[in-house]
Enzyme design. Structure first.
Site, PDB file in Angstrom:
ATOM      1  CD  GLU A 184       1.664  22.450  30.768  1.00  0.00           C
ATOM      2  OE1 GLU A 184       1.809  21.520  31.573  1.00  0.00           O
ATOM      3  OE2 GLU A 184       1.987  22.367  29.551  1.00  0.00           O
ATOM      4  CB  ALA A 211     -13.669  -0.973   4.793  1.00  0.00           C
ATOM      5  CB  ALA A 264     -16.285  -9.943  -4.538  1.00  0.00           C
ATOM      6  CG  LEU A 305      -0.146   2.714   2.222  1.00  0.00           C
ATOM      7  CD1 LEU A 305       0.961   1.850   2.812  1.00  0.00           C
ATOM      8  CD2 LEU A 305      -1.508   2.271   2.733  1.00  0.00           C
ATOM      9  NE  ARG A 347      -5.844  10.668  -2.021  1.00  0.00           N
ATOM     10  CZ  ARG A 347      -5.762   9.358  -1.848  1.00  0.00           C
ATOM     11  NH1 ARG A 347      -4.568   8.788  -1.675  1.00  0.00           N
ATOM     12  NH2 ARG A 347      -6.851   8.609  -1.824  1.00  0.00           N
ATOM     13  CG  LEU A 383      -0.073  -7.120   8.829  1.00  0.00           C
ATOM     14  CD1 LEU A 383       1.254  -7.797   9.135  1.00  0.00           C
ATOM     15  CD2 LEU A 383       0.154  -5.870   7.975  1.00  0.00           C
ATOM     16  CB  ALA A 384      -5.716  -8.071  10.761  1.00  0.00           C
TER      17      ALA A 384
END
Length: 384
Positions: free
Chosen positions: A69, A170, A179, A220, A223, A311-312
């Site tokens: 504001e 990903a 793989a 991590l 960039r 971890l996920a």
């Protein structure tokens, strides 16, 4: 409990097109602050004169700096007198590092205020009541869902007392993140990898586990994003096995190593000068709620989870994933680790159901964004 503005729903349903356009612009402006305002919210503001012409715009640019504001009022100058202010979050009514925005709007001569989301923070709320008491026409609820989506991290931190968690991964079209021999660079396209740096730039912290650290030695840091504030790099390393030369320990961004509560000082001696936190365990390793509490106490309001499937799985099992972003590459492997490991889901009826909010092409990949179907922060789907 503070009640919602009784005109919120009416305002959202009957607002003229000019009001909607101005508020949508305010939502766009708010997004410019993502990654630089924490632990404060992102907020956008647009000021229009009696004819509907925009005379001032602003957004909250950094914590401790002027609120949205104030930036918009400075841009409007004398044209703010008799004007309308559109704000994505209820104007604050308290004095912290800056003064109350409700008073600034009154002093500038604003006669109408439209805001999207009531402020859930009891320390700052009350701006709408102050404005109404002074005779300002004040309306709430316009484009509330869109504004909440853009401010999901801060709203989650206030409402739940923990950081907002976005899990990113990903994978191939058959759901493999590597793989069978462990190779994973690169499954996703260069464009997808660049997009991940945008996600990092918008997060307060990036979290990985020791398995990812050993396998990939990730950096991590952000960039390729101009003006980015580097997030806190967090490594969950129960027994402090991180080697001194790991890339995550360089000076490009701050780093926190999280170890088990029973890990002695001798085990972390090689981490002299590195920030180390000790947290308790649960049945799946380091306790996710304890980790999030530690990070929240450090002012972290948003977390980008970049760790591997184990971890996920722990975060999903803890009910601590607020958004999922998956980069699906047009690749098939047929074997290799899946994106998600054991998440405590034994039967299909217990599956975590998601609602897709966006599907867009990134390079050769498809980026899918989804939220838990029962999310407390409504999200407006985007069509592509």
């Amino acid at each position: 409990m503070r009640q919602e503005d009784p005109v919120a729903t009416h305002a959202a349903q009957t607002a003229p097109d000019a009001d909607t356009r101005a508020m949508r612009r305010a939502v766009e402006l708010a997004a410019r602050g993502l990654g630089s305002t924490s632990p404060n919210p992102v907020v956008g503001c647009v000021i229009t004169d009696a004819s509907g012409a925009v005379v001032g715009e602003g957004w909250h640019q950094r914590a401790g700096g002027p609120h949205a504001e104030i930036h918009a009022l400075r841009a409007a100058g004398d044209a703010a007198r008799g004007a309308t202010a559109y704000v994505t979050l209820e104007p604050c009514d308290h004095t912290g590092r800056t003064g109350p925005c409700s008073r600034a709007l009154l002093d500038a001569g604003i006669t109408r205020v439209v805001y999207a989301v009531p402020d859930p923070n009891p320390q700052a709320a009350g701006g709408a009541a102050t404005l109404r008491a002074a005779g300002v026409d004040t309306r709430a609820g316009l484009l509330r869902e869109e504004a909440e989506q853009g401010n999901a991290a801060w709203l989650t931190s206030v409402r739940l007392g923990r950081p907002y968690v976005l899990w990113k991964y990903a994978a191939t079209l058959d759901g493999r993140i590597a793989a069978a021999d462990g190779t994973s660079r690169w499954i996703s396209s260069a464009e997808s990898r660049a997009d991940v740096h945008r996600l990092r730039a918008e997060a307060d912290a990036v979290v990985v586990g020791s398995g990812t650290l050993r396998a990939d030695d990730p950096h991590l840091a952000v960039r390729g994003v101009e003006g980015a504030v580097q997030p806190l790099r967090v490594v969950l390393d129960t027994r402090a096995t991180v080697r001194p030369g790991a890339r995550v320990l360089d000076g490009a961004a701050p780093t926190l190593i999280v170890v088990g509560e029973d890990t002695g000082e001798e085990a972390t001696r090689h981490l002299a000068g590195v920030d180390v936190a000790r947290i308790p365990y649960d049945g799946n390793g380091l306790a996710v709620p304890a980790l999030l509490a530690e990070l929240h106490g450090r002012g972290i309001r948003s977390v980008l989870l970049e760790g591997g499937p184990t971890l996920a799985g722990a975060f999903v099992a803890a009910g601590a994933v607020d958004r999922v972003v998956g980069y699906l590459a047009p690749v098939l492997l047929g074997a290799g680790p899946a994106a998600l490991a054991d998440a405590g889901i034994a039967t299909l009826t217990d599956a975590l159901r998601l609602r897709i909010t966006e599907s867009v092409r990134i390079g050769t990949d498809i980026r899918i964004t989804a939220v838990p179907a029962a999310t407390s922060l409504p999200t407006v789907p985007k069509e592509h």
